[in-house]
Design an enzyme around this catalytic site. Sequence first.
Site, PDB file in Angstrom:
ATOM      1  N   GLU A  50       9.735  33.629  -8.821  1.00  0.00           N
ATOM      2  CA  GLU A  50      10.563  34.618  -9.519  1.00  0.00           C
ATOM      3  C   GLU A  50      12.047  34.340  -9.323  1.00  0.00           C
ATOM      4  O   GLU A  50      12.856  34.524 -10.218  1.00  0.00           O
ATOM      5  CB  GLU A  50      10.235  36.012  -8.963  1.00  0.00           C
ATOM      6  CG  GLU A  50      11.066  37.130  -9.555  1.00  0.00           C
ATOM      7  CD  GLU A  50      10.562  38.500  -9.131  1.00  0.00           C
ATOM      8  OE1 GLU A  50       9.919  38.594  -8.072  1.00  0.00           O
ATOM      9  OE2 GLU A  50      10.813  39.470  -9.870  1.00  0.00           O
ATOM     10  N   ARG A 107       1.818  41.599  -7.058  1.00  0.00           N
ATOM     11  CA  ARG A 107       2.329  42.843  -6.486  1.00  0.00           C
ATOM     12  C   ARG A 107       1.957  44.030  -7.390  1.00  0.00           C
ATOM     13  O   ARG A 107       1.259  43.866  -8.388  1.00  0.00           O
ATOM     14  CB  ARG A 107       3.839  42.748  -6.286  1.00  0.00           C
ATOM     15  CG  ARG A 107       4.635  42.683  -7.558  1.00  0.00           C
ATOM     16  CD  ARG A 107       6.133  42.579  -7.244  1.00  0.00           C
ATOM     17  NE  ARG A 107       6.900  42.478  -8.461  1.00  0.00           N
ATOM     18  CZ  ARG A 107       7.948  41.687  -8.609  1.00  0.00           C
ATOM     19  NH1 ARG A 107       8.356  40.903  -7.623  1.00  0.00           N
ATOM     20  NH2 ARG A 107       8.605  41.671  -9.746  1.00  0.00           N
ATOM     21  N   ASP A 108       2.466  45.208  -7.043  1.00  0.00           N
ATOM     22  CA  ASP A 108       2.084  46.416  -7.794  1.00  0.00           C
ATOM     23  C   ASP A 108       2.871  46.505  -9.097  1.00  0.00           C
ATOM     24  O   ASP A 108       3.571  47.457  -9.356  1.00  0.00           O
ATOM     25  CB  ASP A 108       2.342  47.654  -6.930  1.00  0.00           C
ATOM     26  CG  ASP A 108       3.763  47.682  -6.384  1.00  0.00           C
ATOM     27  OD1 ASP A 108       4.533  46.736  -6.665  1.00  0.00           O
ATOM     28  OD2 ASP A 108       4.110  48.641  -5.673  1.00  0.00           O
ATOM     29  N   GLU A 109       2.736  45.459  -9.910  1.00  0.00           N
ATOM     30  CA  GLU A 109       3.451  45.414 -11.177  1.00  0.00           C
ATOM     31  C   GLU A 109       2.515  44.823 -12.242  1.00  0.00           C
ATOM     32  O   GLU A 109       1.902  45.552 -12.977  1.00  0.00           O
ATOM     33  CB  GLU A 109       4.740  44.598 -11.027  1.00  0.00           C
ATOM     34  CG  GLU A 109       5.768  44.986 -12.058  1.00  0.00           C
ATOM     35  CD  GLU A 109       7.206  44.718 -11.609  1.00  0.00           C
ATOM     36  OE1 GLU A 109       8.060  44.744 -12.465  1.00  0.00           O
ATOM     37  OE2 GLU A 109       7.461  44.493 -10.408  1.00  0.00           O
ATOM     38  N   TRP A 147      15.053  41.506 -23.702  1.00  0.00           N
ATOM     39  CA  TRP A 147      13.683  41.951 -23.414  1.00  0.00           C
ATOM     40  C   TRP A 147      13.063  42.396 -24.744  1.00  0.00           C
ATOM     41  O   TRP A 147      12.108  41.783 -25.228  1.00  0.00           O
ATOM     42  CB  TRP A 147      13.701  43.081 -22.370  1.00  0.00           C
ATOM     43  CG  TRP A 147      13.578  42.565 -20.974  1.00  0.00           C
ATOM     44  CD1 TRP A 147      12.483  42.687 -20.160  1.00  0.00           C
ATOM     45  CD2 TRP A 147      14.538  41.800 -20.231  1.00  0.00           C
ATOM     46  NE1 TRP A 147      12.714  42.053 -18.958  1.00  0.00           N
ATOM     47  CE2 TRP A 147      13.963  41.512 -18.976  1.00  0.00           C
ATOM     48  CE3 TRP A 147      15.817  41.338 -20.485  1.00  0.00           C
ATOM     49  CZ2 TRP A 147      14.629  40.768 -17.997  1.00  0.00           C
ATOM     50  CZ3 TRP A 147      16.487  40.599 -19.517  1.00  0.00           C
ATOM     51  CH2 TRP A 147      15.896  40.324 -18.299  1.00  0.00           C
ATOM     52  N   ASP A 187       4.533  39.616 -15.865  1.00  0.00           N
ATOM     53  CA  ASP A 187       5.639  39.077 -15.065  1.00  0.00           C
ATOM     54  C   ASP A 187       5.093  38.367 -13.838  1.00  0.00           C
ATOM     55  O   ASP A 187       5.552  37.300 -13.465  1.00  0.00           O
ATOM     56  CB  ASP A 187       6.594  40.190 -14.651  1.00  0.00           C
ATOM     57  CG  ASP A 187       5.914  41.302 -13.859  1.00  0.00           C
ATOM     58  OD1 ASP A 187       4.700  41.521 -14.044  1.00  0.00           O
ATOM     59  OD2 ASP A 187       6.590  41.960 -13.048  1.00  0.00           O
ATOM     60  N   HIS A 222       5.790  33.660 -11.120  1.00  0.00           N
ATOM     61  CA  HIS A 222       6.546  34.346 -12.163  1.00  0.00           C
ATOM     62  C   HIS A 222       6.970  33.271 -13.151  1.00  0.00           C
ATOM     63  O   HIS A 222       7.745  32.405 -12.818  1.00  0.00           O
ATOM     64  CB  HIS A 222       7.809  34.913 -11.508  1.00  0.00           C
ATOM     65  CG  HIS A 222       8.035  36.356 -11.726  1.00  0.00           C
ATOM     66  ND1 HIS A 222       7.319  37.307 -11.070  1.00  0.00           N
ATOM     67  CD2 HIS A 222       8.924  37.014 -12.504  1.00  0.00           C
ATOM     68  CE1 HIS A 222       7.782  38.509 -11.428  1.00  0.00           C
ATOM     69  NE2 HIS A 222       8.743  38.350 -12.310  1.00  0.00           N
ATOM     70  N   ASP A 266      10.393  38.355 -19.961  1.00  0.00           N
ATOM     71  CA  ASP A 266       9.747  37.175 -19.396  1.00  0.00           C
ATOM     72  C   ASP A 266       8.940  36.451 -20.478  1.00  0.00           C
ATOM     73  O   ASP A 266       8.955  35.234 -20.589  1.00  0.00           O
ATOM     74  CB  ASP A 266       8.813  37.565 -18.240  1.00  0.00           C
ATOM     75  CG  ASP A 266       9.486  38.452 -17.201  1.00  0.00           C
ATOM     76  OD1 ASP A 266      10.168  39.415 -17.596  1.00  0.00           O
ATOM     77  OD2 ASP A 266       9.326  38.195 -15.997  1.00  0.00           O
TER      78      ASP A 266
END
Length: 884
Positions: free
Chosen positions: A762, A488-490, A550, A484, A783, A497
């Site tokens: 994003e 960041r913490d992802e 998704w 995605d 994103h 996506d």
Amino acid sequence: MSVLTQIGNKLLLLIFSVIFTQNTFAQQLSVNNLTVEHQTNPLSVDNPVPRFSWKINSSVQNTLQTSYEIRIGTTPSINDNNAIKIGKNSPQSVLIAYNDKPLISKTKYYWQVKIKDNHGNTSPWSAVQYFQTGLLPADWTAKWISMVNPDTSLKSPLMRKEFNLDKKIKSAMIYVTAKGLYEANINGKRIGNEYLSPGWTSYKNHLQYQVYDVTASLKNGQNAIGVVLGDGWYKGRIGFENQKNFYGDTRALLLQLEIEYINGERKVIISDESWKSSTGAILASSIYDGETYDARREKPGWTNAGFKENNTWKPVRILEKGTEKLIGMSGPAVVKHEEFKALKIIKTPKGETVIDFGQNLVGWVILKAKGPAGTKITLSHAEVLDKEGNFYTTNLRSAKQQNHYILKGANEQTFEPHFSFQGFRYVKVDGYPGLLNLANFTAVAIYSDIKSTGKFTTSNPLINQLQHNIEWGQKGNFVDVPTDCPQRDERLGWTGDAQAFAKTAAFNMDVSGFFSKWLKDVKADQLPNGSVPFVVPNVLNAGSNGSAGWADAATIIPWDMYVLYGDRGILETQYESMKNWVTYISSVSKNDLWNSGFHFGDWLFYRPEDDNDGRAAVTDKYMIAQTFYAHSVQLLLNVATVLDKKDDVRLYKALLERIKTAYLKEYMTPNGKLVSNTQTAYVLALQFDMLPENLRQQAAERLVQNVKSYGNHLTTGFLGTPYLCHVLSRFGFENVAYDLLMQEKYPSWLYPVKMGATTIWERWDGIKPDGSFQTPNMNSYNHYAYGAIGDWMYINIAGINVVTEQPGYKATIIAPKPGGGLTSATATLETSYGLLKSSWIIENGIFKLDVVIPANTTATILLPKNDKKEKVGSGNYHFEYKYL
Ligand code: BGC
């Protein structure tokens, strides 16, 4: 050849010119670009029936292959006597499955091709290429080794072994993988140019190993191997709430070096109890947080023979074999790509020292530094500066994205992280000794080695920048898995996506191998009940699965890959997974209505602050779910048809009808008005053919009214956006699609471009018109989802359309649709057959089109404002006519 045609009362000059010289010389026919399983000279082919592809070069038009011959042997000098021969009268030149006697594991095969064409010509044999078969489970004699128990230190383990080679070496192949990440060295040199190996897969199910030819790195006499391990996705922080040790808590190495001497003898060096382990300069490494490297703790020469092991070197521990399956690497590896010079040093109002690289990218900074021992330099990474011009990291949430380097005090040293990567445009520098010199900072982009295949440019610089941003969104988020966001913490493989962007991705770059690899994980991480996780590889809590739009990645992406690359095999491999997903939806549906469970819905759609007309862009989530249910069943039906599964075709046809009937009953008035009067509602209903034919045009008109009521603005989120312009084009509202594309004010694709974006954001308003930011807890500037407009640009502006019935661009429709004030557009696409090109310009009222069609394919050319249809074979063509 030139044709003068009279159409109506307009004089139409149609010049049909053949660029190639014909018949003057003997035809040049050749075969090149040989690949096996989408890869050039792969070293770990697991498929027992590997598939061969090639491209054809011909100097004359209308060239089609009529037959092929493949020779496969175990030496580079292949001839008719020592080779396996496969041949056929067939036009197929893409993904031909091997069908002779079983191939032997860990064996290098050489191969070449020649073909005949429809003009009676025969090509010479192609250059010889190779592929190597992978290891079978029984071929692995290496043992898993790790450091002392338990593995709680943040420091990176070093593992080493010396060995003697006493005969002349013919070849040496190394097979290696790790729990965690690894960097391997032989005799003081890093092996390969790959990063973040062994890559990220659903480790509990399967783990990739890499294969390197290390013949040139070995020598007679004493040799050494040294491997350093990092936490990576396996053990490090990944997912939410500071989750660690998701796959296991122990970093470990598995390595097998197979040497063949010239005299035919073999020697195998494996990871086992004879190895020693210590720690070195990497004090900590984390995908999200960055790396700490203390140069004072380096162990110079530890990957060379003759290194003196001190008492920090301890015996290694042997681990039990896991249940994971070891698989050969099939997708592209992560490697370094573009480098960016530091553009300028910024002193922020807060007094920070910040370097601007001019491009939001994913990778890291290569730093050169010199200073007293113990000096600590910290590089912090950010995508944007705030309104005041200060360094902004709040949108990274808890990800630190910081690399710390501690100098050892000798000469100038070069630093870069080993087991981490950062998403950034700006770097804040702390602790740099002496004057900061821009030349000491270079940013390098890393991403999967997906080859660039598409180029798209127009006469409008803003659209060109949008294309640039789409490509960079792709580069930054195609780091071994489709993520995605990369900062960041992802950084997770969000399925929604990925499905939204897959088609666009396939225009820009060759993503066939990349998605084949990821789809294996989609299948592996699918739940026993058929539901598909929100993210793949799945690192989220139980229950994080089954959202419409998704989970449908399981049906959408295999189909896209089949259509765009002609890969029927992917349908065979994924069929069960596709079926299981549909079975899951059916199991949670009542009366054919999927109206239960959690759904993200049209994620991040436009929310007007205050709308006195009472409009909204909120689309009923279950209504969306029902359209994706239909879509997934339609795709499954398509696949069942291609694979000739007659019973399934019958079954899914009936199911699809019931799903659509249930939809109409629940969500549409008899006159065709939808329960949610939103752009996304109409877009999905039309894109997925939910409405009876007689009500479609009026629904498209409602969509247009809605767009107009927002002043030619889109209001769609992740699920509606990819199809919005396609639906408008399909129903004849090309101009409205162009109005949306050319819209420069928020919300629109060009708004971020006008705000200086270098990647796709994003949110439509990641930076608001007044310069302030959207909510920091979800505001990534890299994103790719909204970049899904890319495929509409290739298809409609440039006019490159694949023909589904002849997938992989075996047949193409070239149908450019100029508009939006553009005066020119050019797209090229390197397809499985070769280069396809459509390039037009409008000059002095004349429309000129240049087209290139690759050999072994055909095309239909539909000219704008002209009802003439040209059917052509391969070759170069030029058309021009008065364009009124
Ligand atoms: C991710 C997305 C994802 C979404 C699902 C976000 O945090 O960044 O792109 O699809 O969650 O809600």
